[in-house]
Write a protein that holds these residues in place. Structure first.
Motif, PDB file in Angstrom:
ATOM      1  N   LYS A 132      -5.395   5.272  11.371  1.00  0.00           N
ATOM      2  CA  LYS A 132      -6.198   4.777  10.027  1.00  0.00           C
ATOM      3  C   LYS A 132      -6.589   3.502  10.122  1.00  0.00           C
ATOM      4  O   LYS A 132      -5.861   2.587  10.822  1.00  0.00           O
TER       5      LYS A 132
ATOM      6  N   LEU B 247       0.755  -1.167  -0.118  1.00  0.00           N
ATOM      7  CA  LEU B 247      -0.011   0.081  -0.135  1.00  0.00           C
ATOM      8  C   LEU B 247       0.834   1.168   0.176  1.00  0.00           C
ATOM      9  O   LEU B 247       1.670   1.501   0.729  1.00  0.00           O
ATOM     10  N   ARG B 248       0.361   2.030  -0.901  1.00  0.00           N
ATOM     11  CA  ARG B 248       1.012   3.454  -0.918  1.00  0.00           C
ATOM     12  C   ARG B 248      -0.292   4.381  -1.337  1.00  0.00           C
ATOM     13  O   ARG B 248      -0.730   4.127  -2.386  1.00  0.00           O
ATOM     14  N   SER B 249      -0.084   5.276  -0.375  1.00  0.00           N
ATOM     15  CA  SER B 249      -1.730   6.226  -0.638  1.00  0.00           C
ATOM     16  C   SER B 249      -1.447   7.607  -0.069  1.00  0.00           C
ATOM     17  O   SER B 249      -0.381   7.717   0.827  1.00  0.00           O
ATOM     18  N   ASP B 250      -2.004   8.544  -0.545  1.00  0.00           N
ATOM     19  CA  ASP B 250      -1.953   9.735  -0.051  1.00  0.00           C
ATOM     20  C   ASP B 250      -2.498   9.902   1.276  1.00  0.00           C
ATOM     21  O   ASP B 250      -2.189  10.903   2.130  1.00  0.00           O
ATOM     22  N   LEU B 251      -3.104   9.107   1.659  1.00  0.00           N
ATOM     23  CA  LEU B 251      -3.765   8.937   2.922  1.00  0.00           C
ATOM     24  C   LEU B 251      -2.987   8.379   4.276  1.00  0.00           C
ATOM     25  O   LEU B 251      -3.247   8.425   5.083  1.00  0.00           O
TER      26      LEU B 251
ATOM     27  N   VAL C 185      -7.140   0.094   7.452  1.00  0.00           N
ATOM     28  CA  VAL C 185      -7.050  -0.196   6.042  1.00  0.00           C
ATOM     29  C   VAL C 185      -7.627  -1.680   5.906  1.00  0.00           C
ATOM     30  O   VAL C 185      -7.275  -2.487   6.509  1.00  0.00           O
TER      31      VAL C 185
ATOM     32  N   ARG D  51      -8.363  -2.467   0.547  1.00  0.00           N
ATOM     33  CA  ARG D  51      -7.179  -1.514   0.777  1.00  0.00           C
ATOM     34  C   ARG D  51      -7.779  -0.057   0.926  1.00  0.00           C
ATOM     35  O   ARG D  51      -7.116   0.735   0.794  1.00  0.00           O
ATOM     36  N   GLU D  52      -9.132  -0.153   1.118  1.00  0.00           N
ATOM     37  CA  GLU D  52      -9.795   1.124   1.423  1.00  0.00           C
ATOM     38  C   GLU D  52      -9.133   1.682   2.729  1.00  0.00           C
ATOM     39  O   GLU D  52      -9.171   0.945   3.886  1.00  0.00           O
ATOM     40  N   VAL D  53      -9.005   2.829   2.987  1.00  0.00           N
ATOM     41  CA  VAL D  53      -8.295   3.794   4.119  1.00  0.00           C
ATOM     42  C   VAL D  53      -9.331   4.667   4.724  1.00  0.00           C
ATOM     43  O   VAL D  53     -10.108   5.493   3.944  1.00  0.00           O
TER      44      VAL D  53
ATOM     45  N   ARG E  33       0.848   8.630   5.316  1.00  0.00           N
ATOM     46  CA  ARG E  33       2.076   9.230   5.491  1.00  0.00           C
ATOM     47  C   ARG E  33       2.662   9.083   6.824  1.00  0.00           C
ATOM     48  O   ARG E  33       2.279   9.162   7.643  1.00  0.00           O
TER      49      ARG E  33
END
Length: 201
Positions: A110, A81-85, A112, A117-119, A87
């Motif tokens: 958060k 997972l790599r997401s803007d949400l 996940v 993989r919804e955050v 960090r």
């Protein structure tokens, strides 16, 4: 007891094995002998930090510097997972079908979904919080540590209570452990060479 690690930062015990994150990847340790029985490299990891496993034994590892989460299955690591949400992820724990992630980039916890993989955001401690430890409280909620010196309990319906504030004496709260059956909270201080235990109500 268990030599051969390079700056270990997170551990997870499951099915008679201790998994320890260090600078190279994940070391699998025999808890009886302290022997490292296996090493699982995590290619591309910049600052691997914490580790957690689901009920099937799949491991998840946070990479704080890369803002990524890796998954290890059958001894092989991959970026999951790599997401803007997500960090600066740090503390991890698995809760049923979701991975809880202490997200230091915005000071929020958060969740996940392990399948989609919804955050989603569960709670926020505020900007500047370093989300270090995430543990179940055994009652449907979670104990969270902010490295800056604060401990919170997040209730099952989302209520947030500050349990401890050690910011005035400048005592950090690194990753923590909570033993629900004994209501025992154990908090390490990274730089003050101190391990403190508290009994929670």
């Amino acid at each position: 007891w268990a030599p051969g690690l390079s700056r270990p930062s997170g551990v997870w015990y499951q099915d008679g094995r201790l998994f320890a994150v260090d600078r190279e990847g994940v070391a699998v340790i025999d808890p009886d002998s302290g022997e490292i029985t296996e090493r699982i490299p995590v290619p591309g990891g910049a600052f691997l930090n914490d580790v957690a496993a689901d009920s099937g034994g799949t491991l998840f590892v946070s990479d704080t510097r890369n803002s990524a989460i890796y998954r290890i299955s059958n001894g092989k690591a991959e970026e999951w997972l790599r997401s803007d949400l997500i960090r600066d992820p740090n503390g991890l724990t698995v809760d049923g079908g979701r991975l809880l992630v202490g997200n230091s980039g915005d000071g929020c916890l958060k969740a996940v979904d392990l399948y989609t993989r919804e955050v989603t955001t569960l709670a926020c401690l505020g900007e500047g919080s370093v989300m270090d430890g995430v543990k179940s409280d055994g009652r449907g909620g979670f104990i969270l540590s902010d490295y800056n010196g604060r401990i919170f309990r997040l209730g099952p319906t989302g209520e947030k209570v500050k349990l401890l504030d050690r910011t005035t004496p400048q005592m950090s709260c690194a990753d923590l452990e909570y033993v629900p059956g004994k209501r025992l909270l154990v908090v390490p201080g990274l730089y003050d060479n101190r391990l403190t235990a508290y009994r929670l109500d």
